[in-house]
Design a protein around this motif. Structure first.
Motif, mmCIF file in Angstrom:
data_model
loop_
_atom_site.group_PDB
_atom_site.id
_atom_site.type_symbol
_atom_site.label_atom_id
_atom_site.label_comp_id
_atom_site.label_asym_id
_atom_site.label_seq_id
_atom_site.Cartn_x
_atom_site.Cartn_y
_atom_site.Cartn_z
ATOM 1 N N LEU A 9 0.804 -1.165 0.257
ATOM 2 C CA LEU A 9 -0.117 -0.047 0.055
ATOM 3 C C LEU A 9 0.844 1.238 -0.298
ATOM 4 O O LEU A 9 0.676 1.990 -0.826
ATOM 5 N N VAL B 105 -4.746 -0.088 -3.335
ATOM 6 C CA VAL B 105 -4.615 0.472 -2.078
ATOM 7 C C VAL B 105 -6.075 0.648 -1.398
ATOM 8 O O VAL B 105 -6.080 0.560 -0.352
ATOM 9 N N ILE C 270 -6.612 -2.795 0.015
ATOM 10 C CA ILE C 270 -5.900 -3.206 1.193
ATOM 11 C C ILE C 270 -6.475 -2.479 2.435
ATOM 12 O O ILE C 270 -6.608 -2.866 3.551
ATOM 13 N N THR C 271 -6.745 -1.054 2.398
ATOM 14 C CA THR C 271 -7.212 -0.293 3.074
ATOM 15 C C THR C 271 -8.702 -1.054 3.850
ATOM 16 O O THR C 271 -8.804 -0.971 4.982
ATOM 17 N N VAL D 93 -4.749 7.655 4.288
ATOM 18 C CA VAL D 93 -5.281 6.337 4.706
ATOM 19 C C VAL D 93 -5.326 6.559 6.296
ATOM 20 O O VAL D 93 -4.561 6.593 6.856
#
Length: 366
Positions: free
Chosen positions: A258, A332, A335-336, A357
């Motif tokens: 990320l 990203v 994954i977040t 994030v």
């Protein structure tokens, strides 16, 4: 799962209602017997000269008159309980029937149907609203998956088509420089491999199939900056990292990916020379925050809203050697979300992008 046929819930509720009413009537009649009829003597003898020829009913007479009437009353209560219970159960189960029909439609692939149960808030309305919310999310996810599959197929077909074209040209022109052909095939093949690996990474993040451990995002940011420093120097971009310890719980490999994706995008999509990338980490109100900012072109709200979608690279962006395959921010985002966090994209007033994030912080002392 195959099940044996049984009574419907409506029939069971009807029998339950009728049984309760019948039992209540029987108990009431029993109370009359226990507290009234049992005190009536078996035989009543009239005192001489007082009642004369008047007949005085005794217990047997009262039982003979009471028993048929009690039986009729119990029969009436049974019929009333069955009819009333059937109607009442049907009214109570009507919302459940609508939810069941919507479930069958969803099973057959119709995700656009909604229960939309009217009325005041109760358990059935709460269930219907939750079911409608689930259908809406499933419909959005299904549409996103179809769009992603179409985009992935298109992206994967492109390098294959280019490879086929290069091979056809080489076959028709045997005198063509083989070195140039090999170089171009190598470039196309590398792009296809990068795309495949990005798709696998995105799939892994969506499945949440990873073990959790303590990860310091500040260290991940420093590692990503150090790894991408040669690329930044090539583009004339300066990387600045700062911030405090930012400990969270999750996959170290995914969180490093990320951070690397964000720094890579910030370097590639920057001004041609003397650009800057700022990476900041910290903790706010129980959440770990990672902020990556870069200088660059002005982004419109329309472009900004699509940057986290798969295969979106923004408008007027050059597809060069290091521009990626259009899955950087999509990975990203996945994954977040896999780490129960949130992703925020904000256009900087002077041009460029600010990516924030936020993921839950690790428990103290963990």
């Amino acid at each position: 799962m195959a099940r044996q046929p049984g009574l419907s819930v409506r029939v069971k509720l009807t029998l339950s209602y009728a049984g309760v009413i019948l039992l209540a009537g029987a108990l009431l009649l029993a109370v009359v017997w226990v507290f009234l009829l049992r005190y009536v003597p078996e035989v009543i003898e009239a005192p001489p000269g007082r009642l004369g020829s008047i007949a005085v009913p005794d217990r047997s007479d009262l039982l003979a008159a009471f028993t048929p009437k009690a039986a009729v009353a119990l029969l009436f209560l049974l019929v009333f309980g069955l009819l009333g219970g059937w109607l009442l159960a049907g009214s109570m189960l009507a919302p459940l029937t609508r939810i069941t029909n919507a479930t069958r439609l969803a099973t057959n692939g119709s995700l656009s149907h909604r229960v939309q149960l009217e009325g005041r808030e109760d358990e059935f309305r709460e269930l219907a609203d939750a079911f409608d919310t689930m259908l809406a999310r499933l419909e959005a996810h299904d549409a996103e998956q179809q769009r992603f599959a179409a985009n992935a197929s298109h992206e994967l077909r492109t390098p294959l088509a280019i490879t086929q074209t290069l091979l056809d040209v080489a076959r028709k022109d045997p005198d063509r420089d083989a070195g140039e052909l090999v170089e171009r095939l190598h470039f196309v093949n590398t792009r296809a491999i990068d795309l495949t690996e990005a798709l696998l990474m995105l799939s892994r993040a969506n499945r949440r199939s990873f073990s959790r451990e303590h990860v310091d995002l500040s260290l991940a940011a420093e590692e990503a900056a150090e790894t991408l420093l040669p690329l930044a120097e090539k583009h004339g971009v300066t990387i600045e990292t700062s911030g405090d310890l930012a400990r969270t719980t999750g996959s170290h490999a995914l969180l490093l990916q990320l951070t690397t994706n964000l720094v890579h995008n910030a370097i590639v999509h920057n001004v041609p020379d003397r650009g800057t990338v700022s990476v900041t980490t910290g903790v706010r109100r129980g959440t770990v925050v990672l902020i990556v900012e870069n200088t660059g072109e002005h982004l419109t709200p329309q472009v900004l809203s699509t940057l986290a979608e798969p295969f979106q690279r923004g408008t007027a962006r050059v597809h060069g050697e290091h521009t990626g395959v259009g899955l950087g921010l999509a990975i990203v985002k996945s994954i977040t979300q896999a780490h129960d966090g949130s992703l925020t994209l904000t256009a900087r007033p002077g041009g460029g992008l600010r990516v924030t994030v936020q993921v839950p912080a690790a428990a103290p002392g963990g």
